[in-house]
Enzyme design. Structure first.
Site, PDB file in Angstrom:
ATOM      1  N   GLY A  44       0.831  -1.203   0.000  1.00  0.00           N
ATOM      2  CA  GLY A  44       0.000   0.000   0.000  1.00  0.00           C
ATOM      3  C   GLY A  44       0.863   1.248   0.000  1.00  0.00           C
ATOM      4  O   GLY A  44       2.082   1.172  -0.104  1.00  0.00           O
ATOM      5  N   ASP A  69       0.772   5.722   1.389  1.00  0.00           N
ATOM      6  CA  ASP A  69       0.041   6.840   1.996  1.00  0.00           C
ATOM      7  C   ASP A  69      -0.183   7.961   0.990  1.00  0.00           C
ATOM      8  O   ASP A  69      -1.197   8.647   1.022  1.00  0.00           O
ATOM      9  CB  ASP A  69       0.821   7.373   3.213  1.00  0.00           C
ATOM     10  N   GLY A 107       2.994   5.074   7.092  1.00  0.00           N
ATOM     11  CA  GLY A 107       1.895   5.438   7.997  1.00  0.00           C
ATOM     12  C   GLY A 107       1.623   4.354   9.032  1.00  0.00           C
ATOM     13  O   GLY A 107       1.274   4.627  10.166  1.00  0.00           O
ATOM     14  N   GLU A 139       9.209  -2.887   4.588  1.00  0.00           N
ATOM     15  CA  GLU A 139       8.506  -2.735   3.302  1.00  0.00           C
ATOM     16  C   GLU A 139       9.503  -2.377   2.210  1.00  0.00           C
ATOM     17  O   GLU A 139       9.503  -2.925   1.122  1.00  0.00           O
ATOM     18  CB  GLU A 139       7.446  -1.641   3.399  1.00  0.00           C
ATOM     19  N   LYS A 164      -5.297   8.336  -2.371  1.00  0.00           N
ATOM     20  CA  LYS A 164      -3.847   8.357  -2.116  1.00  0.00           C
ATOM     21  C   LYS A 164      -3.078   9.063  -3.246  1.00  0.00           C
ATOM     22  O   LYS A 164      -1.911   9.381  -3.101  1.00  0.00           O
ATOM     23  CB  LYS A 164      -3.333   6.920  -1.955  1.00  0.00           C
TER      24      LYS A 164
HETATM   25  O1  DER Z   1       2.578   2.015   6.324  1.00  0.00           O
HETATM   26  C1  DER Z   1       2.538   1.773   5.099  1.00  0.00           C
HETATM   27  O2  DER Z   1       3.482   2.064   4.315  1.00  0.00           O
HETATM   28  C2  DER Z   1       1.270   1.217   4.534  1.00  0.00           C
HETATM   29  O3  DER Z   1       1.504   0.518   3.343  1.00  0.00           O
HETATM   30  C3  DER Z   1       0.375   2.402   4.290  1.00  0.00           C
HETATM   31  O4  DER Z   1       1.090   3.294   3.549  1.00  0.00           O
HETATM   32  C4  DER Z   1      -0.903   2.037   3.564  1.00  0.00           C
HETATM   33  O5  DER Z   1      -1.788   1.728   4.546  1.00  0.00           O
HETATM   34  P1  DER Z   1      -3.333   1.492   4.237  1.00  0.00           P
HETATM   35  O6  DER Z   1      -3.376   0.446   3.132  1.00  0.00           O
HETATM   36  O7  DER Z   1      -3.861   1.006   5.542  1.00  0.00           O
HETATM   37  O8  DER Z   1      -3.895   2.817   3.794  1.00  0.00           O
END
Ligand code: DER
Length: 224
Positions: A84, A86, A98, A105, A123
């Site tokens: 994912g 932010d 986030g 990651e 996003k």
């Molecule tokens: O913490 C991260 O990098 C997550 O991937 C974040 O950026 C996305 O979180 P979400 O899918 O809960 O919006």
């Protein structure tokens, strides 16, 4: 709510790009949750994959959904990472972290041949920076590291969780740094990485091959 539905749509769409025999990078966050859930169902039907989790939270979800796990002692190159974000800018540069998992990651995504980012449409931004930039720092001397980051034009705030200082899966702290506007993510990333005490930044520059966005108009797959 609506955003959760978009996250579910984007998360499930990513599964279409998973092929039998792949070794996956398993990202973190509530959008990736839906990818893991869908993946669990396909594994039950015989799909043969394994994945490296990018956080203890993802590891827990993967175990719950019976997604086979591995690690870098077993594989050094991943076929596909799904994660994912932010914020996503028009060049596919990302703000991440986030959820506090940015170091693992970035390790997982960096060592994947292909990276797919999944997100609800909110996003997408014209320029990174409205979302405070997560920067992982050593606990030792975090105050002086924060001062060096402030000298770059940010207002660093030590992340707290449940009334204590947040500690990452790597036993570090996270500073959420309000830059407001990040016109040159690559330049800022390198300026931050040079600072003594900075472990890693939430700027994921030139690391994304495809973005899957879900919103009111359905789901969009955009290749870099
Ligand atoms: O913490 C991260 O990098 C997550 O991937 C974040 O950026 C996305 O979180 P979400 O899918 O809960 O919006």
């Amino acid at each position: 709510d609506q955003v959760d539905l978009y996250k579910k749509i984007a998360g499930e769409k990513a599964v279409e790009y998973i092929e039998d025999g792949m070794v996956l990078g398993l990202g973190s966050g509530s959008t990736v949750y839906w990818t893991l859930k869908k993946l669990g169902g396909l594994i039950e039907q015989g799909l043969n994959i394994k994945g490296i989790p990018s956080s203890l939270r993802t590891e827990g979800w993967a175990k719950y959904f019976n997604v086979p796990l591995t690690d870098f002692s077993d594989v050094q190159v991943l076929d596909l990472a799904i994660d994912g974000a932010d914020e996503i800018d028009p060049n596919f540069n990302l703000t991440k972290g986030g959820g506090g998992s940015l170091v693992r990651e970035k390790m997982v995504n960096f060592h994947a041949k292909k990276v797919i980012i999944i997100a609800d449409q909110s996003k997408m931004v014209d320029e990174l920076g409205k979302f405070p930039l997560p920067v992982e720092v050593l606990q030792f001397g975090w105050q002086v590291t924060a001062q060096k980051i402030a000298d770059l034009g940010a207002k660093p705030v030590l992340r707290e969780r449940d009334g204590c200082f947040f500690v990452s899966n790597n036993d570090n702290y996270i500073l959420d740094c309000e830059f407001n506007s990040i016109p040159d993510p690559e330049k800022l990333h390198h300026s931050l990485k040079q600072l003594l005490g900075v472990v890693e930044t939430g700027l994921f520059v030139n690391m994304t091959d495809m973005v899957i966005l879900a919103g009111a108009k359905g789901v969009k797959v955009i290749n870099k």
